[in-house]
Structures are given as C-alpha cells and as structure tokens.
Scaffold this motif. Structure first.
Motif, PDB file in Angstrom:
ATOM      1  N   LEU A  64       0.827  -1.207   0.000  1.00  0.00           N
ATOM      2  CA  LEU A  64       0.000   0.000   0.000  1.00  0.00           C
ATOM      3  C   LEU A  64       0.860   1.256   0.000  1.00  0.00           C
ATOM      4  O   LEU A  64       0.528   2.259  -0.641  1.00  0.00           O
ATOM      5  CB  LEU A  64      -0.940  -0.008   1.204  1.00  0.00           C
ATOM      6  CG  LEU A  64      -2.019  -1.100   1.195  1.00  0.00           C
ATOM      7  CD1 LEU A  64      -2.841  -1.056   2.479  1.00  0.00           C
ATOM      8  CD2 LEU A  64      -2.921  -0.967  -0.021  1.00  0.00           C
ATOM      9  N   GLN A  65       1.987   1.195   0.692  1.00  0.00           N
ATOM     10  CA  GLN A  65       2.924   2.327   0.689  1.00  0.00           C
ATOM     11  C   GLN A  65       3.471   2.554  -0.715  1.00  0.00           C
ATOM     12  O   GLN A  65       3.563   3.704  -1.180  1.00  0.00           O
ATOM     13  CB  GLN A  65       4.063   2.043   1.662  1.00  0.00           C
ATOM     14  CG  GLN A  65       5.083   3.174   1.768  1.00  0.00           C
ATOM     15  CD  GLN A  65       6.204   2.842   2.729  1.00  0.00           C
ATOM     16  OE1 GLN A  65       6.120   1.903   3.508  1.00  0.00           O
ATOM     17  NE2 GLN A  65       7.283   3.607   2.662  1.00  0.00           N
ATOM     18  N   LEU A  67       2.030   1.759  -3.521  1.00  0.00           N
ATOM     19  CA  LEU A  67       0.948   2.241  -4.376  1.00  0.00           C
ATOM     20  C   LEU A  67       0.629   3.719  -4.136  1.00  0.00           C
ATOM     21  O   LEU A  67       0.405   4.485  -5.075  1.00  0.00           O
ATOM     22  CB  LEU A  67      -0.313   1.404  -4.148  1.00  0.00           C
ATOM     23  CG  LEU A  67      -0.285  -0.038  -4.667  1.00  0.00           C
ATOM     24  CD1 LEU A  67      -1.516  -0.790  -4.170  1.00  0.00           C
ATOM     25  CD2 LEU A  67      -0.222  -0.071  -6.195  1.00  0.00           C
ATOM     26  N   LEU A  68       0.632   4.122  -2.867  1.00  0.00           N
ATOM     27  CA  LEU A  68       0.203   5.473  -2.507  1.00  0.00           C
ATOM     28  C   LEU A  68       1.301   6.519  -2.651  1.00  0.00           C
ATOM     29  O   LEU A  68       1.026   7.672  -2.997  1.00  0.00           O
ATOM     30  CB  LEU A  68      -0.326   5.479  -1.077  1.00  0.00           C
ATOM     31  CG  LEU A  68      -1.598   4.659  -0.827  1.00  0.00           C
ATOM     32  CD1 LEU A  68      -1.915   4.610   0.662  1.00  0.00           C
ATOM     33  CD2 LEU A  68      -2.770   5.247  -1.597  1.00  0.00           C
ATOM     34  N   GLN A  69       2.549   6.111  -2.405  1.00  0.00           N
ATOM     35  CA  GLN A  69       3.632   7.094  -2.357  1.00  0.00           C
ATOM     36  C   GLN A  69       4.466   7.160  -3.639  1.00  0.00           C
ATOM     37  O   GLN A  69       5.052   8.185  -3.947  1.00  0.00           O
ATOM     38  CB  GLN A  69       4.550   6.797  -1.169  1.00  0.00           C
ATOM     39  CG  GLN A  69       3.873   6.953   0.187  1.00  0.00           C
ATOM     40  CD  GLN A  69       4.825   6.693   1.354  1.00  0.00           C
ATOM     41  OE1 GLN A  69       6.017   6.498   1.160  1.00  0.00           O
ATOM     42  NE2 GLN A  69       4.287   6.708   2.565  1.00  0.00           N
ATOM     43  N   GLN A  71       3.517   6.072  -6.979  1.00  0.00           N
ATOM     44  CA  GLN A  71       2.839   6.196  -8.271  1.00  0.00           C
ATOM     45  C   GLN A  71       3.477   5.292  -9.330  1.00  0.00           C
ATOM     46  O   GLN A  71       4.060   5.767 -10.313  1.00  0.00           O
ATOM     47  CB  GLN A  71       2.860   7.658  -8.741  1.00  0.00           C
ATOM     48  CG  GLN A  71       2.106   8.594  -7.804  1.00  0.00           C
ATOM     49  CD  GLN A  71       2.131  10.035  -8.271  1.00  0.00           C
ATOM     50  OE1 GLN A  71       3.076  10.473  -8.884  1.00  0.00           O
ATOM     51  NE2 GLN A  71       1.073  10.763  -7.976  1.00  0.00           N
TER      52      GLN A  71
END
Length: 217
Positions: A64-65, A67-69, A71
């Motif tokens: 998730l990190q 994916l979110l941070q 790109q």
C-alpha cells in the motif's frame, strides 16, 4: 525517487521469500506432527500461524505504501497488485497448516488405521509448489509458474488415491470411520494448499504478462 522505489521492491521480494519460507516450515511442522504423532510440534505449528498472519499484514502495508507514495507505472502496478493477491493465498496456506496440526493433535494417541504413505508425499509436493510459486515471482520465471500450475494435477491425484483408500477402509470396518474422516480432511487441506499455490503461480503469470492464467489464449 526511482532508486527508493527499486529498494522497496527489493524489500517486497525479500519479505515474500521470507513468508514463503515460513509457510514451508508450517507445512513441514504439520506433516511432522501427523507422521511422528508429536504434540509439541503440532502446538508449535498452530502458534506459528500468528507469525504468518503478521507477515501478511507487514507485506500488505509495504504494498500500500508503494501504491500510494510511489505512483508506479503499469508494469510495477501489476507486480504490486499480484503481490497483494498472493499474500492472501499464502496466509490461507498458513491457516490450513494450522488446521492440519489441530487434527494431528487429536490423533496423537491413536493407532493409525493405515500407513501414511501418500500423505507425506502429497505434503512435499504441495510445499514444493508453494516454494516454486514464490521463486517464480521473484525471478519473473514464467516457465516455473506454468510448472507449478501443472503440478496441481499431481496433488489432485494424491487426494483421489487417499480418498479412495480411506473409503475402502471404512467399507471393510466401520470402526475405521472416525479416523478415516480425519485423515481425509487432512488430505483435503493439502489439496487446498496446492490450489492456493496454483493461484499464486497464476498471479505470477499476471504480473509478467498482464493477463490472468484463465485469459491466456
């Protein structure tokens, strides 16, 4: 930025390999508890499931990190998405190893109605599928992923053989029924482990090809 991303991807690979090794250990402890009728080993395998659950959460947080941070581009997005799917199957394998150990614990003081020839072989095959599916992901090895998928037929054949043998034992003597059902459940759990390893391998195909196994033409 990309260098940091590559470092985190390398960490993701390492954590997946570690989780794969944990699952392999859980399966080994489960079959050891069964074949050796070892209560201590069974209890350790059951408790070990908590560590596998925690590893799933840690990998999920890293994904998730990423994916979110970071790109990620399409190829990286497929890889991370596949990893998220894989750890769900891996966690379930840990659950099933614990389930096998719980049944083995109940059978500690019983004399087995049949020599456990096929169950250990089935366990080894299923465990190998798990290990090789993770290796296929880390090495981006399509051939290895396909080989894991094909190995599921071997696990299924083991299950059919074990099931038929146990049914015959029940027919010979209904007193064998209770334990036969327990052993059949264990075989079913190993079959499911093989199914989950196959799922992992199919997500490896997706991460490389951009299509799921069922969509391959």
């Amino acid at each position: 930025m990309r260098t940091k991303f590559e470092e985190q991807l390398a960490l993701l690979h390492e954590m997946l390999v570690e989780m794969g090794a944990m699952i392999e250990k859980a399966i080994a402890m489960a079959i050891g508890a069964l074949t050796q009728q070892n209560g201590t080993m069974a209890l350790e395998a059951i408790a070990f499931d908590n560590e596998i659950d925690q590893m799933e959460k840690d990998i999920e947080a890293l994904c998730l990190q990423l994916l979110l941070q970071q790109q990620p581009v399409a190829k990286d997005l497929r890889l991370i998405s596949a990893a998220l799917k894989m750890i769900t199957d891996m966690e379930r394998i840990g659950d099933q190893a614990a389930d096998i150990s719980e049944i083995a614990l109940m059978l500690i003081d019983e004399t087995y109605i049949k020599k456990l020839d096929n169950l250990p072989q089935m366990a080894i095959t299923a465990s190998k599928m798990v290990t090789e599916s993770i290796d296929a992901f880390v090495k981006k090895d399509l051939d290895l992923a396909y080989a894991v998928i094909e190995s599921d037929d071997v696990v299924d054949m083991f299950f059919t053989t074990i099931k038929n043998n146990l049914i015959e034992l029940i027919r010979e003597d209904q007193e064998n029924g209770g334990q036969a059902i327990d052993l059949m459940m264990i075989a079913k759990y190993f079959e499911r482990i093989g199914d989950h390893a196959t799922n992992i391998a199919e997500w490896v195909v997706f991460s490389i090809m951009g299509k799921h196994w069922n969509e391959q033409a």
